[in-house]
Design a protein around this motif. Structure first.
Motif, short mmCIF file in Angstrom:
data_model
loop_
_atom_site.label_atom_id
_atom_site.label_comp_id
_atom_site.label_asym_id
_atom_site.label_seq_id
_atom_site.Cartn_x
_atom_site.Cartn_y
_atom_site.Cartn_z
N GLY A 1 16.65 -11.70 9.97
CA GLY A 1 17.34 -12.44 8.93
C GLY A 1 16.40 -13.18 8.00
N LEU A 2 15.15 -12.70 7.91
CA LEU A 2 14.16 -13.35 7.02
C LEU A 2 14.05 -12.57 5.72
CD1 LEU A 2 11.45 -13.86 9.79
CD2 LEU A 2 12.76 -15.69 8.70
N PRO A 3 13.77 -13.24 4.61
CA PRO A 3 13.75 -12.55 3.32
C PRO A 3 12.54 -11.63 3.13
CG PRO A 3 13.18 -14.86 3.02
CD PRO A 3 13.55 -14.69 4.47
N TYR A 4 12.67 -10.70 2.19
CA TYR A 4 11.59 -9.79 1.81
C TYR A 4 10.61 -10.53 0.91
CZ TYR A 4 9.20 -6.06 -0.65
OH TYR A 4 8.23 -5.27 -1.19
N LEU B 1 13.73 -9.98 -7.35
CA LEU B 1 14.64 -8.90 -7.74
C LEU B 1 15.00 -8.00 -6.56
CD1 LEU B 1 15.56 -7.99 -10.62
CD2 LEU B 1 13.80 -6.25 -10.47
N HIS B 2 14.00 -7.72 -5.73
CA HIS B 2 14.21 -6.77 -4.64
C HIS B 2 14.74 -7.42 -3.36
CE1 HIS B 2 12.43 -3.59 -6.96
NE2 HIS B 2 11.36 -4.34 -7.20
N GLN B 3 14.72 -8.77 -3.35
CA GLN B 3 15.12 -9.45 -2.12
C GLN B 3 16.53 -9.07 -1.67
OE1 GLN B 3 14.13 -13.59 -2.53
NE2 GLN B 3 12.39 -13.33 -1.14
N ALA B 4 17.43 -8.89 -2.64
CA ALA B 4 18.81 -8.55 -2.32
C ALA B 4 18.90 -7.22 -1.58
CB ALA B 4 19.63 -8.50 -3.60
N TYR B 5 17.92 -6.34 -1.80
CA TYR B 5 17.96 -5.01 -1.17
C TYR B 5 17.12 -4.96 0.10
CZ TYR B 5 19.71 -4.00 -5.79
OH TYR B 5 20.43 -4.03 -6.95
N GLY B 6 16.42 -6.04 0.40
CA GLY B 6 15.59 -6.08 1.61
C GLY B 6 14.37 -5.18 1.53
N GLY B 7 14.05 -4.70 0.35
CA GLY B 7 12.89 -3.82 0.17
C GLY B 7 12.82 -3.39 -1.28
N GLU C 1 5.24 -2.33 6.36
CA GLU C 1 6.64 -1.89 6.39
C GLU C 1 7.29 -2.38 7.69
OE1 GLU C 1 6.53 2.35 6.14
OE2 GLU C 1 8.71 2.58 6.18
N ALA C 2 6.56 -2.31 8.80
CA ALA C 2 7.09 -2.79 10.08
C ALA C 2 7.34 -4.30 9.99
CB ALA C 2 6.12 -2.46 11.21
N TYR C 3 6.40 -5.03 9.42
CA TYR C 3 6.61 -6.47 9.22
C TYR C 3 7.89 -6.70 8.42
CZ TYR C 3 2.34 -8.93 10.80
OH TYR C 3 1.36 -9.53 11.55
N ASP C 4 8.04 -5.95 7.33
CA ASP C 4 9.19 -6.17 6.44
C ASP C 4 10.51 -5.83 7.14
OD1 ASP C 4 7.42 -6.96 4.48
OD2 ASP C 4 7.34 -5.00 3.51
N LYS C 5 10.51 -4.73 7.91
CA LYS C 5 11.75 -4.32 8.57
C LYS C 5 12.12 -5.26 9.71
CE LYS C 5 11.67 0.51 7.21
NZ LYS C 5 11.23 1.87 7.56
N VAL C 6 11.12 -5.69 10.45
CA VAL C 6 11.40 -6.63 11.55
C VAL C 6 11.90 -7.96 10.98
CG1 VAL C 6 10.29 -8.01 13.37
CG2 VAL C 6 9.91 -5.53 13.26
N ALA C 7 11.29 -8.38 9.88
CA ALA C 7 11.74 -9.63 9.25
C ALA C 7 13.23 -9.52 8.87
CB ALA C 7 10.90 -9.91 8.01
#
Ligand code: KG4
Ligand code: ZN
Length: 403
Positions: free
Chosen positions: A226-229, A42-48, A216-222
């Motif tokens: 161009g990698l998914p959440y 569900l949240h993948q589209a928002y990147g977080g 959070e840093a992992y998620d933002k760098v991903a």
């Protein structure tokens, strides 16, 4: 003691049933069931994580997860309830309209499990999400006449090492092997903290991030790559593949900083690291970025590892712990585990990790924590006391830590 636990602090809706006992100084658990629904898609589209979506999804899912959990377990006869109870439930779930119909359906079709307590995460986390779990816990308390105990999510992560996911088997908990002082490193999407416990269930924060959490840093760098959440597992995989291709340390195509590595404290900072990746990737063409991804992932993970190792080393030198725990979603990372384990070995501390399943958010760790907290005399809220139905009784507290 039998506990039903509910966890909704972020993007996992989770419920668990745990049987716990202490005999001859040994604690054992029987996991009777865990049902978790991840909202990742569900949240993948928002990147977080998108808080209002998370709240609605928790409300929609929880009654169904409870239904799955409660059919697979032994039940005693359900309590009779009438229109007054239904009216009370409607009031308790006033702000959770998405939960109400399925919740009524659940309680009318399911018998009350034989439980002594309901445990619910009340913080820290996303407040709208936390409120859903709390409202459902209160509604269950009203229907089943079972007291509720509010549980701290971060304490849950620490005590997640006490249990495994293995269902319907008696498991001896490693809890009695913990020696004090105990140093805990909590690394998740929302927190990066070092905590010292001088005794059982006492927690003193000795360091924390001044900006972004490591997850959070992992998620933002991903996201930049161009990698998914969620980005943690994605970056970990790319970095691991890169290390497998060239095991010896490489001169990376980018040099990333190790923020606060040498500062004389136990604090962290990850936003500069994230921004350094942003600047480096902004200069690249999409094709270059694609081919540089594994090297960037590797260098990023090396930078995270260097900082975590430096801070855990500093904390071990300062507090000489005899045991240590590394927990939270980022603790699923094997590369980080291996390096932190080396630090513990060098300092004579035994290091404990949760199983990978229980490193990320789950209700089982909340149930385990409730068991220890109740044994320790933690206040519980009975449904028929004034407080339970009043909104002041158990409150969601997004920023609360260890209370
Ligand atoms: O504890 P958790 O499930 O939720 C919070 O309380 O935040 O942690 C989620 C975080 C996410 O940022 C995710 O990217 C990260 O844990 N994560 C990882 C790995 N698996 C999950 N980070 C690094 N390596 C992993 N293997
Ligand atoms: Zn968490």
């Amino acid at each position: 003691m039998r506990i039903l636990a509910i966890e909704t602090s972020c993007d996992e809706s989770s419920v668990a049933l745990l049987q716990a006992s202490t005999q001859d100084g040994r604690t054992s658990f029987v996991v009777e069931g865990v049902e978790t629904h991840s909202q990742i898609d569900l949240h993948q589209a928002y990147g977080g994580v998108y808080p209002s979506l998370a709240k609605r999804e928790h409300a929609k899912r929880l009654p169904h997860l409870l239904a799955k959990l409660c059919t697979s377990t032994k039940s005693t006869k359900s309590l009779p309830f009438d229109s007054i109870v239904v009216a009370d439930i409607a009031k308790i779930l006033e702000r959770e309209p998405d939960a109400l119909p399925a919740f009524i359906q659940f309680i009318t079709t399911h018998e009350r499990p034989s439980i002594d307590y309901i445990a619910v995460t009340n913080g820290p986390g996303l407040e709208p999400a936390l409120w859903v779990g709390i409202a459902i816990a209160k509604a269950l308390a009203r229907v089943w006449a079972v007291p509720v105990v509010p549980i701290d999510h971060m304490e849950g992560h620490i005590l997640s090492i006490c249990v495994t996911h293995q269902e319907n088997e008696t498991q001896l908990s490693p809890v009695e092997e913990i020696r004090f002082p105990l140093l805990s490193l909590l690394i998740s999407g929302g927190h990066t903290e070092l905590v010292i416990s001088e005794s059982w269930r006492s927690y003193k924060k000795i360091g924390q991030t001044r900006d972004d959490a490591v997850g959070e840093a992992y998620d933002k760098v991903a996201r930049m790559l161009g990698l998914p959440y969620p980005g943690g597992p994605q970056i970990a995989l790319l970095a691991e593949q890169e290390r497998a291709l060239s095991p010896l340390p490489q001169k990376s195509i980018i040099d990333l900083p190790r923020p606060m590595r040498y500062t004389p404290d136990c604090d962290f900072s990850f936003s500069g690291l994230k921004t350094a990746v942003l600047y480096a990737t902004q200069k690249m063409t999409p094709d270059d970025l694609l081919s540089a991804r594994p090297a960037i992932a590797r260098e990023f993970e090396d930078a995270v590892k260097d900082v975590l190792v430096a801070k855990v080393t500093r904390a071990m030198q300062t507090y000489t712990p005899r045991s240590s725990i590394v927990a939270g979603g980022v603790a699923s990372n094997q590369f980080l585990r291996d390096h932190l384990q080396q630090v513990a070995l060098a300092h004579g501390a035994t290091m404990f990790f949760p199983t990978k399943q229980l490193a990320t958010d789950n209700a089982l760790m909340i149930a385990v924590t409730a068991f220890f907290a109740i044994q320790d005399g933690k206040k519980v809220y009975a449904y028929d006391s004034e407080t339970c139905t009043s909104p002041e009784a158990i409150r969601a507290n997004g920023g609360q830590v260890f209370q």
